[in-house]
Scaffold this active site. Structure first.
Site, PDB file in Angstrom:
ATOM      1  N   GLU A 149      -0.590  12.336   2.410  1.00  0.00           N
ATOM      2  CA  GLU A 149      -0.150  11.114   1.746  1.00  0.00           C
ATOM      3  C   GLU A 149      -0.804  11.010   0.359  1.00  0.00           C
ATOM      4  O   GLU A 149      -0.151  10.705  -0.633  1.00  0.00           O
ATOM      5  CB  GLU A 149      -0.526   9.892   2.593  1.00  0.00           C
ATOM      6  CG  GLU A 149      -0.296   8.557   1.900  1.00  0.00           C
ATOM      7  CD  GLU A 149      -1.438   7.577   2.105  1.00  0.00           C
ATOM      8  OE1 GLU A 149      -1.895   7.398   3.246  1.00  0.00           O
ATOM      9  OE2 GLU A 149      -1.900   7.003   1.106  1.00  0.00           O
ATOM     10  N   GLU A 224      -8.350  16.111  -2.642  1.00  0.00           N
ATOM     11  CA  GLU A 224      -7.989  14.908  -1.884  1.00  0.00           C
ATOM     12  C   GLU A 224      -8.485  14.981  -0.438  1.00  0.00           C
ATOM     13  O   GLU A 224      -8.804  13.964   0.153  1.00  0.00           O
ATOM     14  CB  GLU A 224      -6.471  14.704  -1.906  1.00  0.00           C
ATOM     15  CG  GLU A 224      -5.896  14.436  -3.281  1.00  0.00           C
ATOM     16  CD  GLU A 224      -6.421  13.154  -3.916  1.00  0.00           C
ATOM     17  OE1 GLU A 224      -6.613  12.161  -3.190  1.00  0.00           O
ATOM     18  OE2 GLU A 224      -6.647  13.165  -5.151  1.00  0.00           O
TER      19      GLU A 224
HETATM   20 ZN   LIG Z   1      -6.549   6.965   1.865  1.00  0.00          ZN
END
Ligand SMILES: [Zn+2]
Length: 1073
Positions: A149, A224
């Site tokens: 995401e 990330e």
């Molecule tokens: Zn997050």
């Protein structure tokens, strides 16, 4: 500042979206409510807003079939109807449907080539919303859906910068831009009131999800997700990564741990038992290949559900999406491959789970208990769904609801955990318990929960209780007030709650029929339907767990050393070559992160032009009548186009007569007013009366700085001029306004203030809340701390804790300080006129009384004393608050503008630029913190830097200290490249122009008037925003460099403070837990 959100699943109503999925159906009001205490939560934040069910509505069993008189405007219906069944050669129409409940005209399409489903919803809402959702059930706790995401928004085929998401944040008029990971799905959502902007956002998001850079460039997963970091051979290896760190923060919070364990215990066999957000211990097990494979498997159009809502063109929706979808062939295995299996009810007897949670050295030895039931292992009917929603409200919805009340009054614990029903996933869970439980009481909590349910199943609910809960839920559903949260998103989450499980998306939104059916059942057999449900779903259901969390003072230590050991072993096992590779990678990643995107890459991101912005400030109607109807009271009215027949009213009462020593008691005072009953009503009866007749009543305090009479506007004042009010607010349909006013009057005059037991209960609970908030959102503590050192108003807000009716209602002066503020439409005002006049006459005080001091020309009575106390107590020092946590919250700030200086609107642009640029890059992207941002208050001139869930401490302060240099460099750059400046201006205007609900419009107009801000000043400020120049950036940078009396406030662990001190950053430490 927005955050990519990860949603924990058992959170019930403690996370914003948990209620949001059902939000289209219920509790929509509270969802968008901003948590005013959390400094970082901006108007569109998706994180951490507390869901509170407001209490309220009308009718007994006998009358409960009568419809609530909330009126939906239907004028545009014929126009919208034309949008049904619009055709496009690339799509088949599956069905069309009208959801009258929300004035929504819906067509469900299937994209012929790729198999994607698309729901097109036409409404009269100009706040257009687009979302694409993939079903992404994980099979382990590596957090792969969550990392994905984050990662897909880091550049794509067409949009080539490192982080298009942040570029959109910087320069779009978006009213919502975010993504969230559920336990079984991942949603990407954008919304905007500007059509051109809306299409820009859709294009970037659609390209991102289908063609992300992240699946071919392992650096994204490293940044990330997680990576090993090493700068020199002699140093220890460390783990870094945005999600890794975010989840470390989540796993530091005892409340989140409790929820996680509960979830795990209830779902041993299906996907809900693992953590889609990622367990920090498991995250490093996720390889890049597995990560890319997950994208390949789940991010196919055939596994997506695409949603549009608003007043934009349907054909254009289909056209835009076809461009992306037609790149894909059919994938028949996609949908079946992501099906969520039911967890069957397999337990023969309830299970007990015991786990430790991290506790501070001085924290009391208290436990947390939560009892959980798996509600259903088959699909619920619409009537069952609405019934259980109302049952949940009956049990837990208000402080007088039977289960909540019994638990709170038992004295077994300090605060409620769980909070009831959670139904947004395939299967519902009902969870409730207590925290702050002494070891000897641990067993009694479960017993009390079960005994209370047995008693209710036996005795049933009273007619009043059922009527109040029914009306509360019904008012909410019909009002459909989502605040500044896009209505379209609310509709999307509501439809997705079924659509994601391959059921009809539009049926999921309808409530009229099941509601009518339930009403008929109640009319026939009273509360039996609820009693049966308690038996079937709870008491006779042995798929139940009780989770007990016990404090461990060594857990944090153990986790840290386990990680250190693991990494040390790993390092030992590596060759020097391996390590050098890691060093090289660390350097490479830092280099990439620190590099600017080339201009040609930036140019790929579509943006608006300054000409697309609205030049004028939006004004809302206001009419002020002093001494209204000779009552001595000021009446303020806002007549809007339509408020669906609802009146929103607030009565503000001056509290300046209260001695400053007692001001800290005001918050407690306001809660007591609501929760102990009033006059002849005990707490339960009062709560039911509110529930039966209104859309909710609440009491709060408001202390706000005001412009001094005659002083030039926009100039920093001495902080001596402010108004202090206690406010009773409520909403009701126009035919019930007299009832609402009578409740206001009752609470104001006759609230029972003498309940010692209630006071102790509330204090315990507020202490418990404070503690969780220090640990879970330390940045707001840090911010409040810094502000309190410099500013009079800040000081009061922090002091606020408790109590003072006689002073407030002093007969001679109270009416001069009263303001009645009402928002409604024309029909509402016509209807409520007599009720308003009667109320004004009836209120306490003398209509011919004396005048209070003029707070706009004289200093507030508290001001002098506060200044004296501030100079004594709130010394400007670097403070550290020690709590058990694995992450830090680092705040630093000072005075940017002196008293008497004028603040320009350009500061809003620069603040936005710093927050989404320099701080985002350095604190979040490079530093690995979940968030880094800054705040500047044009009223008091104080500027603060803040970080959120930050792995660094000393390093972050260095980043703050270098901000002025970076800003200076940007100013020089902007002279050459004006586009960056335009982006920042557009972003700042976007923040100023949110979509507001009717009550918010009234509240904005009221506040503007109360602080005596003129329309000219607002327009001047907006003009300054629009005309911001590079020279303003230079000026700001210089001020930042010369920031006065700077100091820091940090919430972190003991170990982190020790490390910081080695790096030369010392703090005056305070153990707060
Ligand atoms: Zn997050």
């Amino acid at each position: 500042m927005l955050f990519l959100a990860y949603l924990s699943s058992t959170a019930g109503r403690t996370t914003a979206f948990a209620g949001m999925a059902k939000g289209a159906l219920r509790t929509s009001t509270s969802v968008a409510r901003r948590s005013s205490s959390a400094a970082f939560v901006n108007k569109r934040s998706s994180c951490a807003s507390q869901l509170l069910l407001p209490s309220f509505t009308a009718g007994r069993f006998s009358s409960s079939s009568s419809t609530c008189s909330i009126a939906r405007p239907s004028a545009v219906a014929t126009e919208l109807e034309k949008n049904l069944g619009v055709t496009h050669p690339a799509y088949d129409i599956i069905s069309t449907d009208i959801v009258n409940e929300f004035g929504a005209y819906c067509t469900l399409y299937r994209h012929k080539k790729s198999g994607a489903e698309l729901l097109s919803v036409s409404t009269d809402d100009d706040n257009k919303c687009f979302g694409i959702t993939f079903r992404t059930p994980p099979s382990d706790s590596t957090g792969v859906p969550h990392i994905l995401e984050h990662s897909v928004l880091c550049g794509s085929r067409k949009y080539k910068t490192k982080d298009p998401f942040v570029q959109l944040l910087q320069g779009s008029l978006q009213t919502f831009l975010n993504a969230f990971t559920y336990p079984d799905r991942t949603c990407y959502v954008v919304a905007s009131q500007n059509t051109k902007d809306f299409y820009n956002l859709i294009n970037v998001y659609a390209d991102a999800v289908f063609h992300p850079r992240a699946i071919s460039d392992p650096m994204v997963h490293a940044q990330e997700g997680w990576h090993l970091e090493l700068e020199e051979l002699s140093q220890p290896l460390t783990y870094k990564g945005v999600v890794y760190n975010e989840m470390k923060g989540v796993y530091s919070s005892p409340d989140s741990l409790l929820q996680r364990e509960a979830q795990h215990s209830i779902f041993p066999d299906n996907t809900y038992g693992v953590d889609s957000g990622g367990d920090p211990v498991e995250i490093p097990n996720l390889s890049f290949e597995q990560f890319a494979e997950f994208h390949k498997k789940f991010y196919h159009p055939a596994n997506s559900r695409i949603f549009f809502a608003g007043d934009d063109d349907v054909a254009k929706r289909l056209e835009i999406m076809d461009e992306y979808l037609s790149d894909f062939e059919e994938s028949p295995e996609s949908k079946p491959g992501s099906v969520v299996e039911y967890q069957k009810k397999t337990y023969d007897a309830p299970k007990l789970v015991r786990k430790p949670y991290p506790a501070g050295a001085d924290q009391p030895e208290t436990h947390m208990i939560m009892v959980n039931w798996l509600v259903n292992d088959r699909e619920l009917t619409p009537v069952e769904e609405i019934t259980i929603t109302i049952l949940d409200h009956l049990l837990m919805g208000t402080s007088s609801s039977i289960l909540r009340k019994t638990l709170m009054e038992s004295g077994l614990g300090d605060a409620i955990t769980g909070g009831g029903l959670m139904t947004e996933l395939l299967q519902g869970v009902f969870s409730v318990g207590l925290k702050g439980v002494k070891p000897e009481n641990v067993g009694k909590v479960e017993e009390l929960v079960v005994e209370t349910l047995k008693k209710v199943a036996e005795e049933g609910f009273s007619e009043d209780a059922v009527a109040a809960s029914m009306n509360t839920i019904e008012f909410d559903m019909r009002e459909f007030n989502t605040g500044s949260f896009p209505k379209g998103l609310s509709l999307m989450l509501g439809s997705m709650s079924k659509w994601i499980y391959d059921k009809s998306p539009t049926e999921a939104l309808k409530f009229e029929e099941p509601l009518a059916e339930l009403k008929a059942t109640i009319a026939e057999s009273g509360s039996k339907v609820f009693q049966d449900m308690i038996r079937d779903f709870l008491l006779e259901n042995s798929h139940r767990t009780t989770v007990e969390m016990y404090p461990s003072k060594t857990l944090e230590e153990e986790q840290l050393s386990a990680e250190k050991e693991k990494l040390a072993k790993m390092k030992e096992s590596m060759s020097e070559d391996d390590l050098k590779q890691i060093i090289d990678k660390t350097v490479e990643l830092k280099k990439i992160q620190a590099s600017e995107d080339p201009p040609e890459a930036r140019a790929t991101i579509p943006s608006l032009e300054l000409e697309d912005l609205k030049r004028e400030v939006t004004e809302y109607p206001i009419e002020v009548t002093e001494n209204a109807a000779n009552s001595g009271i000021t009446l303020v009215q806002h007549e809007l186009g339509s408020t669906s027949g609802i009146a929103y009213a607030s009565l503000a009462v001056d509290v300046s007569g209260i001695p400053l020593e007692d001001v800290p008691l005001l918050p407690l005072f306001t809660r007591i007013m609501m929760e102990t009953g009033a006059g002849e009503y005990d707490s339960v009866a009062l709560s039911r009366r509110i529930g039966m007749h209104t859309g909710g009543v609440s009491v709060s305090t408001m202390i706000t700085g005001v412009n001094k009479e005659g002083a030039p506007e926009g100039v920093i004042g001495e902080g001596e001029h402010f108004v202090s009010k206690l406010t009773i607010s409520g909403k009701a349909t126009s035919d019930k306004v007299d009832e609402m006013f009578s409740i206001f009057d009752l609470i104001l005059r006759d609230a029972k203030l003498d309940s010692k037991a209630k006071i102790i209960e509330l204090l315990k609970e507020s202490k418990s809340r404070k503690e969780s908030s220090v640990q879970g959102s330390g940045h707001s503590t840090a911010n409040a701390r810094i502000r309190s050192r410099y500013n009079v108003i800040g000081y009061i807000n922090e002091m606020i804790l408790e109590n003072m009716r006689n002073t407030i209602l002093a007969k001679s002066t109270c009416r001069d300080g009263m303001i009645l503020d009402i928002t409604g439409d024309k029909a509402v005002f016509e209807k409520i006129q007599p009720a308003v006049e009667e109320f004004l006459e009836k209120l306490p005080g003398d209509s011919q009384g004396e005048k209070l001091p003029n707070f706009y020309s004289e200093p507030h009575p508290w001001a002098k004393q506060i200044k004296e106390e501030m100079s004594k107590k709130a010394l400007i020092v670097d403070e550290g608050f020690v709590v058990p946590t694995q992450v830090s919250y680092v705040g630093k700030g000072g005075r940017l503008y002196d008293i008497g200086e004028e603040v320009s609107g350009s500061t809003a642009v620069i603040q936005k630029f710093l927050g989404t640029g320099y701080l985002w890059d350095n604190v979040r992207v490079i530093g690995g913190a979940y968030g880094g941002f800054c705040q500047f208050q044009p009223r008091d001139g104080i500027f603060t830097f803040l970080s959120y869930r930050d792995p660094n401490l000393a390093g972050t302060i260095d980043v703050y200290d270098a901000a002025s240099d970076s800003l200076m460099a940007s100013a020089v750059e902007m002279e050459k490249n004006p586009e960056a400046l335009a982006t920042a201006i557009i972003g700042a205007i976007g923040d100023m122009d949110g979509a507001l609900s009717p009550d918010q419009k009234g509240a904005v107009a009221f506040r503007r008037w109360l602080v005596r801000e003129t329309p000219e000043q607002r327009q001047k400020y907006r003009d300054q925003v629009l005309n911001t120049k590079p020279s303003d950036f230079r000026d700001f940078a210089q001020r930042l460099r010369a920031l006065k009396d700077t100091s820091a406030a940090v919430v972190s662990s003991k170990a982190a403070f020790e490390d910081a001190s080695k790096a030369g950053k010392t703090f005056t430490l305070k153990e707060v837990m």
